[in-house]
Design a protein around this motif. Sequence first.
Motif, PDB file in Angstrom:
ATOM      1  N   HIS A 195       0.791  -1.239   0.000  1.00  0.00           N
ATOM      2  CA  HIS A 195       0.000   0.000   0.000  1.00  0.00           C
ATOM      3  C   HIS A 195       0.822   1.287   0.000  1.00  0.00           C
ATOM      4  O   HIS A 195       0.246   2.376   0.076  1.00  0.00           O
ATOM      5  N   GLY A 196       2.127   1.173  -0.058  1.00  0.00           N
ATOM      6  CA  GLY A 196       2.942   2.382  -0.022  1.00  0.00           C
ATOM      7  C   GLY A 196       2.877   3.108   1.295  1.00  0.00           C
ATOM      8  O   GLY A 196       3.160   4.310   1.380  1.00  0.00           O
ATOM      9  N   VAL A 197       2.531   2.381   2.346  1.00  0.00           N
ATOM     10  CA  VAL A 197       2.355   2.968   3.676  1.00  0.00           C
ATOM     11  C   VAL A 197       3.631   2.788   4.494  1.00  0.00           C
ATOM     12  O   VAL A 197       4.238   1.718   4.492  1.00  0.00           O
ATOM     13  N   ARG A 198       4.008   3.818   5.203  1.00  0.00           N
ATOM     14  CA  ARG A 198       5.126   3.709   6.139  1.00  0.00           C
ATOM     15  C   ARG A 198       4.580   3.354   7.515  1.00  0.00           C
ATOM     16  O   ARG A 198       3.828   4.115   8.113  1.00  0.00           O
ATOM     17  N   ALA A 199       4.967   2.180   7.995  1.00  0.00           N
ATOM     18  CA  ALA A 199       4.499   1.727   9.296  1.00  0.00           C
ATOM     19  C   ALA A 199       5.680   1.362  10.187  1.00  0.00           C
ATOM     20  O   ALA A 199       5.669   0.365  10.894  1.00  0.00           O
ATOM     21  N   GLY A 200       6.709   2.176  10.132  1.00  0.00           N
ATOM     22  CA  GLY A 200       7.932   1.925  10.879  1.00  0.00           C
ATOM     23  C   GLY A 200       9.052   2.684  10.209  1.00  0.00           C
ATOM     24  O   GLY A 200       8.828   3.712   9.565  1.00  0.00           O
ATOM     25  N   GLU A 201      10.258   2.174  10.327  1.00  0.00           N
ATOM     26  CA  GLU A 201      11.388   2.805   9.640  1.00  0.00           C
ATOM     27  C   GLU A 201      11.196   2.713   8.130  1.00  0.00           C
ATOM     28  O   GLU A 201      10.549   1.778   7.634  1.00  0.00           O
ATOM     29  N   PRO A 202      11.748   3.662   7.366  1.00  0.00           N
ATOM     30  CA  PRO A 202      11.619   3.592   5.899  1.00  0.00           C
ATOM     31  C   PRO A 202      12.156   2.271   5.365  1.00  0.00           C
ATOM     32  O   PRO A 202      13.159   1.746   5.861  1.00  0.00           O
ATOM     33  N   VAL A 203      11.482   1.738   4.355  1.00  0.00           N
ATOM     34  CA  VAL A 203      11.886   0.473   3.749  1.00  0.00           C
ATOM     35  C   VAL A 203      13.000   0.734   2.742  1.00  0.00           C
ATOM     36  O   VAL A 203      12.896   1.623   1.892  1.00  0.00           O
ATOM     37  N   THR A 204      14.058  -0.045   2.836  1.00  0.00           N
ATOM     38  CA  THR A 204      15.215   0.134   1.972  1.00  0.00           C
ATOM     39  C   THR A 204      15.169  -0.849   0.801  1.00  0.00           C
ATOM     40  O   THR A 204      14.439  -1.845   0.819  1.00  0.00           O
ATOM     41  N   ALA A 205      16.012  -0.592  -0.203  1.00  0.00           N
ATOM     42  CA  ALA A 205      16.085  -1.470  -1.371  1.00  0.00           C
ATOM     43  C   ALA A 205      16.601  -2.851  -0.995  1.00  0.00           C
ATOM     44  O   ALA A 205      16.281  -3.832  -1.671  1.00  0.00           O
ATOM     45  N   SER A 206      17.378  -2.956   0.071  1.00  0.00           N
ATOM     46  CA  SER A 206      17.850  -4.262   0.499  1.00  0.00           C
ATOM     47  C   SER A 206      16.742  -5.098   1.140  1.00  0.00           C
ATOM     48  O   SER A 206      16.851  -6.324   1.218  1.00  0.00           O
ATOM     49  N   GLU A 207      15.675  -4.435   1.582  1.00  0.00           N
ATOM     50  CA  GLU A 207      14.551  -5.137   2.194  1.00  0.00           C
ATOM     51  C   GLU A 207      13.486  -5.523   1.184  1.00  0.00           C
ATOM     52  O   GLU A 207      12.826  -6.563   1.339  1.00  0.00           O
ATOM     53  N   ALA A 208      13.285  -4.709   0.163  1.00  0.00           N
ATOM     54  CA  ALA A 208      12.239  -4.958  -0.831  1.00  0.00           C
ATOM     55  C   ALA A 208      12.563  -4.239  -2.122  1.00  0.00           C
ATOM     56  O   ALA A 208      12.883  -3.048  -2.107  1.00  0.00           O
TER      57      ALA A 208
END
Length: 303
Positions: free
Chosen positions: A287-300
């Motif tokens: 959903h493009g939602v931030r629910a914590g720390e920003p998501v990095t390229a290494s995570e997704a």
Amino acid sequence: MRIVSLLPAATDIVAELGLSARLVGRTHECDWPPREVAAVPVVTGADLDQDRLTSREIADAVGGSAHSGSSLYTLDTEALAGLCPDVVLTQDLCEVCAVSYASVTRTVRLLDADTRVLSLEPRTLDDVLDCLVTVGELLGVRERAHRRRAELGARLDHVRASVAGRERLRVVAIEWLDPLWPAGHWVPEQITAAGGVPLLAAPGEHTKPMTWEAVRAARPNVVLVLPCGFPPERTLREAELLTGLPGWAELPAVRDGRVWVLDGPAYFNRPGPRVVRGAEVLAHVLHGVRAGEPVTASEARTL
């Protein structure tokens, strides 16, 4: 208290409880937190060189179509004995993913010591968080464990609140590439928490291989690729196993650019506290939602 962890998720739990300094032994796959575990002696090895083998070759070597074949791990019994552990943390959930519980208990019986073996067998998100308390109570940090469990539960609640009212996307999560295998156990709950509808696997389910026809018939809006034990770079090396399948381009998820390669070992395959971060990552993915720390390229990253 001297702790040996024979399960990467258990090492994660020990770290979450602030007890990494008490680790005296670990598996060769225990890699988090990197600085804290780097100097801890390794007491396991791998019979297979997974970097050199394909997904199909690995699957054939550990039991083919049944996720209950021989373990990939070997246990250095002499090294374990020399560490004189008070507690050995292991599992009895999957014979492929770690040293088997039976092997560990046989080895510990030979030790001239009063060593406690604790087997962790979570199947759901609640089970995973409960393991934190179980381990914490055994290791003498009961209050800290209950506090950390509550904090992790609150983060999950925040994920659910962040996606409330949004479209529930249809999601297929792939835990192995060849044969195709749906991600079960706690992963369907991670998907649900992040605002998706998990397909082809139910919460808590110990899954089995699925056909490509089943994936096509499910018509997922999103495909998550998170092979067990594979970091994203390793997954991308075999991406053609998916992209080369007949009708791949016709999947709604592919047409819409919603095929994601995720860090399976860090956030989805291991039943440790970082599954909560996995749900936060999925809120971003779905959903493009931030629910914590920003998501990095290494995570997704998109495929």
